[in-house]
Design a protein around this motif. Sequence first.
Motif, PDB file in Angstrom:
ATOM      1  N   THR A  37      13.205  28.688  25.363  1.00 23.42           N
ATOM      2  CA  THR A  37      14.226  29.787  25.187  1.00 23.42           C
ATOM      3  C   THR A  37      15.496  29.006  25.455  1.00 23.42           C
ATOM      4  OG1 THR A  37      13.828  30.439  27.353  1.00 23.42           O
ATOM      5  CG2 THR A  37      12.812  31.883  25.647  1.00 23.42           C
ATOM      6  N   LYS A  38      16.465  29.185  24.855  1.00 22.14           N
ATOM      7  CA  LYS A  38      17.994  28.734  25.190  1.00 22.14           C
ATOM      8  C   LYS A  38      19.003  29.907  24.852  1.00 22.14           C
ATOM      9  CE  LYS A  38      17.180  23.595  24.535  1.00 22.14           C
ATOM     10  NZ  LYS A  38      17.830  22.223  23.884  1.00 22.14           N
ATOM     11  N   GLY A  39      19.349  30.249  25.978  1.00 26.40           N
ATOM     12  CA  GLY A  39      20.319  31.208  25.969  1.00 26.40           C
ATOM     13  C   GLY A  39      19.901  32.479  25.156  1.00 26.40           C
ATOM     14  N   SER A  40      20.370  32.847  24.047  1.00 26.60           N
ATOM     15  CA  SER A  40      19.851  33.927  23.341  1.00 26.60           C
ATOM     16  C   SER A  40      19.131  33.517  21.996  1.00 26.60           C
ATOM     17  CB  SER A  40      20.986  35.096  23.028  1.00 26.60           C
ATOM     18  OG  SER A  40      21.868  34.338  22.104  1.00 26.60           O
ATOM     19  N   ASP A  41      18.542  32.092  21.963  1.00 23.80           N
ATOM     20  CA  ASP A  41      17.998  31.432  20.990  1.00 23.80           C
ATOM     21  C   ASP A  41      16.607  31.013  21.278  1.00 23.80           C
ATOM     22  OD1 ASP A  41      20.077  31.903  18.979  1.00 23.80           O
ATOM     23  OD2 ASP A  41      20.982  30.025  19.596  1.00 23.80           O
ATOM     24  N   LEU A  42      15.732  30.964  20.318  1.00 24.70           N
ATOM     25  CA  LEU A  42      14.510  30.229  20.496  1.00 24.70           C
ATOM     26  C   LEU A  42      14.590  28.684  19.854  1.00 24.70           C
ATOM     27  CD1 LEU A  42      11.647  30.927  21.590  1.00 24.70           C
ATOM     28  CD2 LEU A  42      10.978  31.307  19.389  1.00 24.70           C
ATOM     29  N   PRO A  58      17.660  32.854  16.167  1.00 27.07           N
ATOM     30  CA  PRO A  58      17.959  33.927  17.169  1.00 27.07           C
ATOM     31  C   PRO A  58      16.764  34.851  17.625  1.00 27.07           C
ATOM     32  CG  PRO A  58      18.714  34.599  14.821  1.00 27.07           C
ATOM     33  CD  PRO A  58      18.262  33.040  14.738  1.00 27.07           C
ATOM     34  N   ALA A  59      16.817  35.263  18.857  1.00 29.53           N
ATOM     35  CA  ALA A  59      15.645  35.769  19.433  1.00 29.53           C
ATOM     36  C   ALA A  59      16.297  36.776  20.395  1.00 29.53           C
ATOM     37  CB  ALA A  59      14.643  34.824  19.933  1.00 29.53           C
ATOM     38  N   GLN A  60      15.191  37.881  20.824  1.00 30.73           N
ATOM     39  CA  GLN A  60      15.457  38.653  21.914  1.00 30.73           C
ATOM     40  C   GLN A  60      14.745  38.163  23.160  1.00 30.73           C
ATOM     41  OE1 GLN A  60      14.833  42.904  20.847  1.00 30.73           O
ATOM     42  NE2 GLN A  60      14.046  43.446  23.013  1.00 30.73           N
ATOM     43  N   ILE A  61      15.340  37.404  24.101  1.00 33.47           N
ATOM     44  CA  ILE A  61      14.848  36.777  25.251  1.00 33.47           C
ATOM     45  C   ILE A  61      14.441  37.759  26.191  1.00 33.47           C
ATOM     46  CG2 ILE A  61      14.963  34.810  26.652  1.00 33.47           C
ATOM     47  CD1 ILE A  61      14.769  34.247  23.837  1.00 33.47           C
ATOM     48  N   GLU A  62      13.547  38.259  26.852  1.00 32.82           N
ATOM     49  CA  GLU A  62      13.187  38.873  27.880  1.00 32.82           C
ATOM     50  C   GLU A  62      13.052  38.202  29.277  1.00 32.82           C
ATOM     51  OE1 GLU A  62      10.385  41.705  26.907  1.00 32.82           O
ATOM     52  OE2 GLU A  62      11.340  42.307  25.031  1.00 32.82           O
ATOM     53  N   ARG A  79       2.137  32.677  10.026  1.00 33.20           N
ATOM     54  CA  ARG A  79       2.213  32.985   8.515  1.00 33.20           C
ATOM     55  C   ARG A  79       1.502  34.073   7.789  1.00 33.20           C
ATOM     56  NH1 ARG A  79       0.967  27.688   7.433  1.00 33.20           N
ATOM     57  NH2 ARG A  79      -0.965  28.232   6.514  1.00 33.20           N
ATOM     58  N   ARG A  80       0.272  34.662   8.662  1.00 35.72           N
ATOM     59  CA  ARG A  80      -0.493  35.509   8.253  1.00 35.72           C
ATOM     60  C   ARG A  80      -0.338  36.924   9.137  1.00 35.72           C
ATOM     61  NH1 ARG A  80      -2.998  30.850   7.361  1.00 35.72           N
ATOM     62  NH2 ARG A  80      -4.409  30.957   5.452  1.00 35.72           N
ATOM     63  N   LEU A  81       0.792  36.887   9.879  1.00 35.59           N
ATOM     64  CA  LEU A  81       0.761  37.986  10.851  1.00 35.59           C
ATOM     65  C   LEU A  81       1.584  39.289   9.925  1.00 35.59           C
ATOM     66  CD1 LEU A  81       2.523  36.492  14.135  1.00 35.59           C
ATOM     67  CD2 LEU A  81       0.300  37.559  13.804  1.00 35.59           C
ATOM     68  N   PRO A  82       1.334  40.396  10.205  1.00 36.17           N
ATOM     69  CA  PRO A  82       1.410  41.618   9.294  1.00 36.17           C
ATOM     70  C   PRO A  82       2.904  42.349   9.382  1.00 36.17           C
ATOM     71  CG  PRO A  82      -0.073  42.290  10.854  1.00 36.17           C
ATOM     72  CD  PRO A  82       0.325  40.812  11.194  1.00 36.17           C
ATOM     73  N   GLY A  83       3.400  42.075  10.748  1.00 36.47           N
ATOM     74  CA  GLY A  83       4.566  42.941  11.038  1.00 36.47           C
ATOM     75  C   GLY A  83       5.884  42.254  10.531  1.00 36.47           C
ATOM     76  N   ASP A  84       7.038  42.887  10.854  1.00 35.06           N
ATOM     77  CA  ASP A  84       8.283  42.187  10.621  1.00 35.06           C
ATOM     78  C   ASP A  84       8.754  41.245  11.937  1.00 35.06           C
ATOM     79  OD1 ASP A  84       8.321  43.272   7.981  1.00 35.06           O
ATOM     80  OD2 ASP A  84       9.459  45.047   8.803  1.00 35.06           O
ATOM     81  N   GLU A  85       8.183  41.646  12.942  1.00 33.00           N
ATOM     82  CA  GLU A  85       8.817  41.057  14.268  1.00 33.00           C
ATOM     83  C   GLU A  85       7.570  40.374  14.815  1.00 33.00           C
ATOM     84  OE1 GLU A  85      12.713  42.984  15.892  1.00 33.00           O
ATOM     85  OE2 GLU A  85      10.704  43.900  16.593  1.00 33.00           O
ATOM     86  N   VAL A  86       7.887  39.370  15.668  1.00 32.99           N
ATOM     87  CA  VAL A  86       6.771  38.774  16.410  1.00 32.99           C
ATOM     88  C   VAL A  86       7.226  38.856  17.907  1.00 32.99           C
ATOM     89  CG1 VAL A  86       5.510  36.497  16.733  1.00 32.99           C
ATOM     90  CG2 VAL A  86       6.150  37.109  14.360  1.00 32.99           C
ATOM     91  N   ALA A  87       6.195  38.980  18.813  1.00 36.79           N
ATOM     92  CA  ALA A  87       6.437  39.167  20.153  1.00 36.79           C
ATOM     93  C   ALA A  87       5.301  38.019  21.031  1.00 36.79           C
ATOM     94  CB  ALA A  87       6.122  40.484  20.835  1.00 36.79           C
ATOM     95  N   LEU A  88       6.200  36.973  21.400  1.00 38.73           N
ATOM     96  CA  LEU A  88       5.348  35.977  22.066  1.00 38.73           C
ATOM     97  C   LEU A  88       5.701  36.059  23.450  1.00 38.73           C
ATOM     98  CD1 LEU A  88       4.081  33.115  21.996  1.00 38.73           C
ATOM     99  CD2 LEU A  88       6.480  32.085  21.824  1.00 38.73           C
ATOM    100  N   SER A  89       4.648  35.857  24.356  1.00 42.90           N
ATOM    101  CA  SER A  89       5.018  35.883  26.001  1.00 42.90           C
ATOM    102  C   SER A  89       3.662  34.764  26.376  1.00 42.90           C
ATOM    103  CB  SER A  89       4.301  37.398  26.444  1.00 42.90           C
ATOM    104  OG  SER A  89       3.002  37.549  25.930  1.00 42.90           O
ATOM    105  N   VAL A  90       4.255  34.175  27.625  1.00 43.21           N
ATOM    106  CA  VAL A  90       3.570  32.979  27.820  1.00 43.21           C
ATOM    107  C   VAL A  90       2.899  33.398  29.379  1.00 43.21           C
ATOM    108  CG1 VAL A  90       3.208  30.688  28.418  1.00 43.21           C
ATOM    109  CG2 VAL A  90       4.425  31.531  26.346  1.00 43.21           C
ATOM    110  N   ASP A  91       1.800  33.196  29.898  1.00 43.41           N
ATOM    111  CA  ASP A  91       1.704  33.733  31.442  1.00 43.41           C
ATOM    112  C   ASP A  91       1.640  32.158  32.215  1.00 43.41           C
ATOM    113  OD1 ASP A  91      -0.756  32.127  31.019  1.00 43.41           O
ATOM    114  OD2 ASP A  91      -2.016  34.099  31.030  1.00 43.41           O
TER     115      ASP A  91
END
Length: 368
Positions: A37-42, A58-62, A79-91
């Motif tokens: 994450t860099k500011g409001s970008d990925l 551009p991304a919505q950084i939480e 490539r195969r994800l069904p939705g219009d958006e992707v949420a990525l989280s890392v523990d």
Amino acid sequence: MKMICDRKELVEAVLNIQRAVSSKSSIPALEGILIQTKGSDLFLCGYDLELGMTTVIPAQIEEPGSIVLSARLFGDIVRRLPGDEVALSVDEKNLATIVSGASEFSIAGIPAEEYPELPSVSDETSIAVPHGILKSMIRQTIFAVSESDMKPVHTGTLFELSENKIRLVSVDGYRLAVREEPIACNQDTSFVVPGKTLSEVLKLLPENEETLTLHVGRRHILFQIGSYTLISRLLEGEFLDYNAAIPASHTVEILVKTRTFIDSVERVSLLITDRLKSPLRCVFEENEIKLSCSTAIGRANDQFEAKSTGGNLEMGFNNRYLLDALRNTECDEVKIQLSGALSPMKVVPKDGSSFLFLVLPVRLKSGV
């Protein structure tokens, strides 16, 4: 790390960045894509120790953070994800969770600290070139880049800057391609860019008249193309003295319609395969070119009209090398200049001197 971004933008970025990722490396992190994450970008980065490619979307950084994910696996998933958006989280254990629509994946990542640092370019030379011109210059010379490692410097294209001119030169021992254009430049310098890097530049360059700035250091070159940055090592070694290889004069000159010549070569080449190799016999006569070839499966003959001066000449050529030169002229008519049966064929524009292609002849056996 926690963020949400547009799936289409992520897919496009990953597909491009993947091309700079090492397919097999002793450093596991190099087989992955660095995601930060860099500011409001990925920020995404691929690097194989020779070519590095980065981009931002551009991304919505939480929650800020970084991770390295397998380029092949992450690419296949997004490539195969069904939705219009992707949420990525890392523990904290570097487990990445990817959610889109009803789909959810959890994959193991590698800490970003294990990812090698990209080299930096000390900006010794900056060259501004319009996108369209650079794209055309690379396209018209990359076909002659050597695929052999016998002389590594020839697996790249020579860039020469002098007298407000940029010249690109590629050579592979059988043919040579030179392309030049006037540009605003007050520096005399030369460097060799790997063919692999130029292939990637070609894919990313749009066909428009915006200007691209090349930043050239002692060992690396940086291309900034839209939201993408490419950084590549330069090739070292002594490049061929190409001026000495170009015949200074010619005895025969033929003005030919490029498409007609290509069509004729393609027809006669139908009998030539990787298994059944044979030279293409070209007979240049007054206002006519005759082509023929003979292989184990048969014989082909063809001929077409052309305006010629200087007499008759019979020569042999590798059909693929001849086709590459003709296809990359990108003009309706070309001049073919010849100075003997065993001297290179010179292909130049009907007017001007924007390009010059050399194709070495093949010795013909008598009676073939």
